[in-house]
Design an enzyme around this catalytic site. Structure first.
Site, short mmCIF file in Angstrom:
data_model
loop_
_atom_site.label_atom_id
_atom_site.label_comp_id
_atom_site.label_asym_id
_atom_site.label_seq_id
_atom_site.Cartn_x
_atom_site.Cartn_y
_atom_site.Cartn_z
N PHE A 55 41.03 124.99 62.75
CA PHE A 55 40.45 126.34 62.73
C PHE A 55 41.13 127.23 61.68
CE2 PHE A 55 39.55 125.84 67.55
CZ PHE A 55 38.30 125.29 67.29
N HIS A 79 31.81 138.58 85.39
CA HIS A 79 30.68 138.20 86.25
C HIS A 79 30.37 139.25 87.33
CE1 HIS A 79 31.31 134.55 84.22
NE2 HIS A 79 32.15 134.00 85.05
N LYS A 82 39.70 131.59 94.74
CA LYS A 82 39.69 130.13 94.69
C LYS A 82 40.21 129.58 96.01
CE LYS A 82 40.12 129.43 89.77
NZ LYS A 82 38.78 128.83 89.63
N ASP A 91 28.17 135.88 79.06
CA ASP A 91 28.61 135.89 80.45
C ASP A 91 27.61 134.98 81.13
OD1 ASP A 91 28.95 136.34 83.15
OD2 ASP A 91 29.80 138.31 82.79
N HIS A 92 28.01 133.75 81.40
CA HIS A 92 26.99 132.77 81.79
C HIS A 92 26.30 133.14 83.12
CE1 HIS A 92 30.26 130.93 84.16
NE2 HIS A 92 29.28 130.52 84.94
N1 LIG Z 1 35.69 124.84 80.17
C1 LIG Z 1 35.02 125.72 80.87
O1 LIG Z 1 34.46 125.46 81.94
C2 LIG Z 1 34.89 127.14 80.36
C3 LIG Z 1 34.23 128.09 81.16
C4 LIG Z 1 34.07 129.39 80.68
C5 LIG Z 1 34.57 129.73 79.44
N2 LIG Z 1 35.23 128.79 78.70
C6 LIG Z 1 35.72 129.19 77.38
O2 LIG Z 1 35.24 128.27 76.41
C7 LIG Z 1 36.19 128.11 75.38
C8 LIG Z 1 36.52 126.62 75.23
O3 LIG Z 1 37.12 126.16 76.43
P1 LIG Z 1 37.32 124.61 76.71
O4 LIG Z 1 37.68 124.51 78.15
O5 LIG Z 1 36.19 123.82 76.20
O6 LIG Z 1 38.64 124.31 75.83
P2 LIG Z 1 39.27 122.89 75.49
O7 LIG Z 1 38.75 121.82 76.38
O8 LIG Z 1 40.74 123.10 75.42
O9 LIG Z 1 38.71 122.58 74.02
C9 LIG Z 1 39.25 123.19 72.89
C10 LIG Z 1 38.47 122.73 71.67
O10 LIG Z 1 39.01 123.42 70.54
C11 LIG Z 1 39.44 122.46 69.57
N3 LIG Z 1 40.66 122.94 68.95
C12 LIG Z 1 41.77 123.43 69.56
N4 LIG Z 1 42.66 123.81 68.62
C13 LIG Z 1 42.10 123.57 67.42
C14 LIG Z 1 42.50 123.78 66.09
N5 LIG Z 1 43.67 124.33 65.78
N6 LIG Z 1 41.65 123.44 65.11
C15 LIG Z 1 40.46 122.88 65.38
N7 LIG Z 1 40.02 122.64 66.62
C16 LIG Z 1 40.83 123.00 67.63
C17 LIG Z 1 39.69 121.18 70.32
O11 LIG Z 1 39.53 120.13 69.38
P3 LIG Z 1 40.32 118.73 69.48
O12 LIG Z 1 39.84 118.10 70.76
O13 LIG Z 1 39.87 117.99 68.28
O14 LIG Z 1 41.77 119.07 69.53
C18 LIG Z 1 38.56 121.24 71.35
O15 LIG Z 1 37.37 120.84 70.75
C19 LIG Z 1 37.38 128.99 75.76
O16 LIG Z 1 37.21 130.24 75.15
C20 LIG Z 1 37.24 129.13 77.26
O17 LIG Z 1 37.84 130.30 77.74
C21 LIG Z 1 35.39 127.51 79.13
#
Ligand SMILES: NC(=O)c1ccc[n+]([C@@H]2O[C@H](COP(=O)([O-])OP(=O)(O)OC[C@H]3O[C@@H](n4cnc5c(N)ncnc54)[C@H](OP(=O)(O)O)[C@@H]3O)[C@@H](O)[C@H]2O)c1
Length: 507
Positions: free
Chosen positions: A91, A246, A346, A183-184
């Site tokens: 990034f 939410h 939770k 906000d899903h």
């Molecule tokens: N997961 C949920 O249910 C959920 C729900 C609501 C909101 N969110 C929001 O959605 C967003 C993503 O959450 P997530 O749970 O999907 O996170 P995650 O599983 O930790 O995924 C992070 C992603 O970012 C990439 N990444 C991290 N550091 C990077 C860097 N320096 N350069 C390039 N790519 C990088 C990772 O790539 P690599 O795998 O290649 O490292 C991965 O694709 C967050 O803002 C979170 O608050 C998530």
């Protein structure tokens, strides 16, 4: 959903992450299934790990099979997979954005000249500003003869100050009508149904006010713990994770005045007025209107579960709340002295999200001696797990004696409309593609809800969180919060259809 979609390139930042796998890929698959992705559209998956297109597509198929409600159709998958391109970069690395620009140019040169772009930030929030700055620096944010839109996942900041800073950075690259803050909850069918329920039904409109409504209860309960999100959750807590976004949306949709039209600006204008009318409170008053708790060990669905502090990636002496309850008043003409009680947490007894509109009771002169646990009339909007609306009223129990009991009329969403209701992300992605911001959060809304939440958070900084047993409905203090007003929390009840639905899916 209609089918007047422009071709576009969707660039997902964080395309190997949990959100993309669990929500975005299944949603994109469903949109392709419904022919709602233009045949010239492309999806560029931006992430850090090194892999080629084929490997990413293989992993995407696995994610769709795991997380989609539907069986994968090979033809549909083939169409979708041909649209997916993997782009490896950090990034922080501007070179990666320059390469992305060339990739986009190449794709556009092969299409009908349209070069519309959606930048979807499914990335850790700490990278939001970095990504935006690099999109600006590389010239990717500016589009000539095409549109460009940017989508942010929650959380949008971790307090008002950080949200303002982030918003300022975004505004340097994008205009407000290009910014989509997700906000899903707003993508959920029953949440969208709230406006229809209120404003398309002549029977509810006249009684939706302080004259007839005693109070409103909103519950967003989960039976799960922090799972794999310990790192994020321990810094956030229930107040910021659920109430700031939410639950504020649920309050405003329940309380807002009818908008001039259903256009995004008109709806958003009415929503923010509700937040502006929430009664101000001092730091000292927070203890009278807010309660917090943290789950200890306990039993859920006959299974022993561990305490919050024993969970992975949680500080051993963490003071983070996993439960929050609030009493808010909306000081406007419609709602004066009608409290809104909110609770979320939770590891509670069950997973449920519902809004209870509790009506004032009739004087009990006629039936006082004949009642059996009589409860007030209630309109219950059930958002999850099974979606529907129930109306609770009093009726006579059959027999020679006059005994009055509570009964419910149930509308079961799935029974009526079938199981094909679009998932929230499907609807929201579609809306970004057609440029409809109605179901996204405006900056005003973010700002006002942080103002409220910051005050509570500040008051909670010192002092200890109380513990509650996993599998309960939260700490005793939450009961006291409502009982001191001579009211009580109503236990969520399943509709009569939920058993029928369960039986039909297991058959
Ligand atoms: N997961 C949920 O249910 C959920 C729900 C609501 C909101 N969110 C929001 O959605 C967003 C993503 O959450 P997530 O749970 O999907 O996170 P995650 O599983 O930790 O995924 C992070 C992603 O970012 C990439 N990444 C991290 N550091 C990077 C860097 N320096 N350069 C390039 N790519 C990088 C990772 O790539 P690599 O795998 O290649 O490292 C991965 O694709 C967050 O803002 C979170 O608050 C998530």
């Amino acid at each position: 959903m209609e089918k007047n979609i422009d071709p576009c390139i969707i660039i997902i930042f964080g395309a190997t992450g949990d959100l993309t796998n669990r929500k975005l890929l299944p949603a994109l698959y469903k949109l392709e299934f419904e022919s709602l992705l233009h045949k010239e559209s492309k999806i560029i998956a931006f992430a850090r790990k090194s892999k080629d297109n084929e490997q990413f597509r293989k992993e995407s198929l696995k994610a769709i099979k795991n997380f989609s409600k539907f069986k994968v159709n090979n033809e549909v998958w083939k169409r979708l997979s041909n649209k997916i391109v993997y782009h490896q970069s950090e990034f922080q690395d501007i070179k990666g954005y320059n390469k992305l620009k060339n990739l986009i140019k190449k794709i556009c040169s092969k299409s009908s000249g349209k070069c519309n772009r959606i930048f979807y930030l499914a990335a850790p929030p700490s990278f939001f500003e970095v990504i935006i700055n690099n999109l600006k620096k590389s010239g990717l944010a500016i589009s000539e003869k095409s549109w460009s839109r940017v989508v942010f996942e929650k959380p949008f900041g971790h307090d008002l100050k950080s949200a303002k800073k982030l918003n300022k950075a975004i505004k340097k690259a994008f205009k407000e009508n290009e910014i989509y803050r997700i906000d899903h909850y707003l993508g959920k069918e029953l949440v969208q149904n709230l406006l229809v329920l209120r404003f398309a039904n002549s029977i509810f409109d006249p009684i939706w006010n302080k004259k007839y409504i005693d109070h409103v209860q909103i519950t967003v309960a989960e039976d799960l713990g922090v799972e794999t999100r310990g790192n994020y959750y321990d810094k956030s807590g229930a107040l910021k994770d659920i109430i700031q976004n939410h639950m504020m949306q649920l309050i405003v949709l329940t309380a807002m005045e009818p908008p001039v039209s259903l256009d995004a600006d008109d709806v958003r204008e009415e929503k923010v007025k509700v937040l502006r009318s929430i009664r101000a409170f001092t730091l000292k008053e927070v203890s009278k209107i807010a309660v917090r708790g943290q789950y200890g060990s306990g039993t859920i669905n006959n299974k022993r579960v561990k305490a919050y502090r024993e969970e992975d990636k949680i500080e051993k002496n963490s003071n983070t709340e996993t439960f929050a309850a609030l009493k808010l008043n909306i000081d406007n003409w419609r709602w004066l002295n009608v409290p809104f009680y909110l609770r979320t947490g939770k590891r509670l007894k069950e997973r449920v999200a519902e809004i209870n509109i509790v009506f004032k009771q009739n004087p009990g002169i006629l039936f006082n001696e004949h009642v059996k646990n009589i409860e007030p009339n209630m309109l219950i909007v059930r958002i999850q797990p099974e979606e529907g609306i129930s109306l609770q009223f009093s009726a006579k129990i059959p027999g020679k004696k006059m005994i009055v009991d509570n009964v419910r009329m149930d509308f079961c969403h799935e029974c009526k409309f079938g199981p094909n209701t679009p998932d929230a992300y499907e609807r929201l992605l579609y809306d970004v593609m057609i440029g409809d911001q109605t179901l996204f959060t405006s900056w005003d809304m973010v700002e006002h809800s942080w103002k409220i939440v910051d005050k509570i958070s500040k008051a909670w900084k010192n002092g200890k969180v109380t513990s509650y047993n996993a599998g309960s409905w939260g700490p005793k203090e939450a009961d006291v919060l409502i009982e001191k007003d001579k009211r009580k929390w109503y236990k969520p009840q399943k509709s009569i259809y939920s058993t029928l639905l369960q039986n039909s899916t297991t058959q």
